[in-house]
Design a protein around this motif. Sequence first.
Motif, PDB file in Angstrom:
ATOM      1  N   GLU A 186       0.859  -1.176   0.000  1.00  0.00           N
ATOM      2  CA  GLU A 186       0.000   0.000   0.000  1.00  0.00           C
ATOM      3  C   GLU A 186       0.902   1.234   0.000  1.00  0.00           C
ATOM      4  O   GLU A 186       1.710   1.412   0.911  1.00  0.00           O
ATOM      5  CB  GLU A 186      -0.879  -0.024   1.257  1.00  0.00           C
ATOM      6  N   GLU A 187       0.761   2.059  -1.036  1.00  0.00           N
ATOM      7  CA  GLU A 187       1.641   3.220  -1.195  1.00  0.00           C
ATOM      8  C   GLU A 187       1.638   4.130   0.029  1.00  0.00           C
ATOM      9  O   GLU A 187       2.687   4.537   0.497  1.00  0.00           O
ATOM     10  CB  GLU A 187       1.247   4.016  -2.442  1.00  0.00           C
ATOM     11  N   ASP A 188       0.491   4.475   0.543  1.00  0.00           N
ATOM     12  CA  ASP A 188       0.389   5.384   1.693  1.00  0.00           C
ATOM     13  C   ASP A 188       0.133   4.560   2.962  1.00  0.00           C
ATOM     14  O   ASP A 188      -0.813   4.811   3.692  1.00  0.00           O
ATOM     15  CB  ASP A 188      -0.743   6.391   1.449  1.00  0.00           C
ATOM     16  N   PHE A 189       0.991   3.588   3.210  1.00  0.00           N
ATOM     17  CA  PHE A 189       0.796   2.632   4.300  1.00  0.00           C
ATOM     18  C   PHE A 189       0.830   3.300   5.667  1.00  0.00           C
ATOM     19  O   PHE A 189       1.701   4.113   5.968  1.00  0.00           O
ATOM     20  CB  PHE A 189       1.880   1.551   4.250  1.00  0.00           C
ATOM     21  N   ARG A 190      -0.126   2.920   6.495  1.00  0.00           N
ATOM     22  CA  ARG A 190      -0.145   3.226   7.925  1.00  0.00           C
ATOM     23  C   ARG A 190      -0.705   1.992   8.610  1.00  0.00           C
ATOM     24  O   ARG A 190      -1.818   1.552   8.270  1.00  0.00           O
ATOM     25  CB  ARG A 190      -1.035   4.427   8.219  1.00  0.00           C
ATOM     26  N   PRO A 191       0.013   1.403   9.562  1.00  0.00           N
ATOM     27  CA  PRO A 191      -0.509   0.208  10.226  1.00  0.00           C
ATOM     28  C   PRO A 191      -1.782   0.530  11.017  1.00  0.00           C
ATOM     29  O   PRO A 191      -1.890   1.611  11.598  1.00  0.00           O
ATOM     30  CB  PRO A 191       0.613  -0.238  11.152  1.00  0.00           C
TER      31      PRO A 191
END
Length: 128
Positions: A59-64
């Motif tokens: 996911e390009e704009d990854f945030r867990p």
Amino acid sequence: MLVAVDHVQLAAPPGSEDVLRAYYADVLGMTEIPKPPVLAARGGCWFRAGVVQLHLGIEEDFRPARKAHPGLRVTDIEAYAARLAERGAPVTWDDNLPGHRRFYSEDLVGNRLEFLEPVATDASGRSE
């Protein structure tokens, strides 16, 4: 009609495949399974342990996620927690689920994972 969960997908940042392999294969003891070529071109990796499959997609704009997580049933939870801790993974015990022993951990990109094992109870519902 639903009959089973086929897999759970978690997100990961671009270029994280090597750290994902280090955690899911080396720490958790899962086996990497090949992705179909058309999906492999997107990056990420898939893992299996028995009938459990976890797919890690890029996911390009990854945030867990802070709350969302898969709940993974294990056997011999004390030994499994020790395995994770010995390999440097965080282990946070939580005794708030009646009838279970459980702990939380995180993969190397911050995804939350729950590990749980049912405990035997007596006729009154108390743990033996």
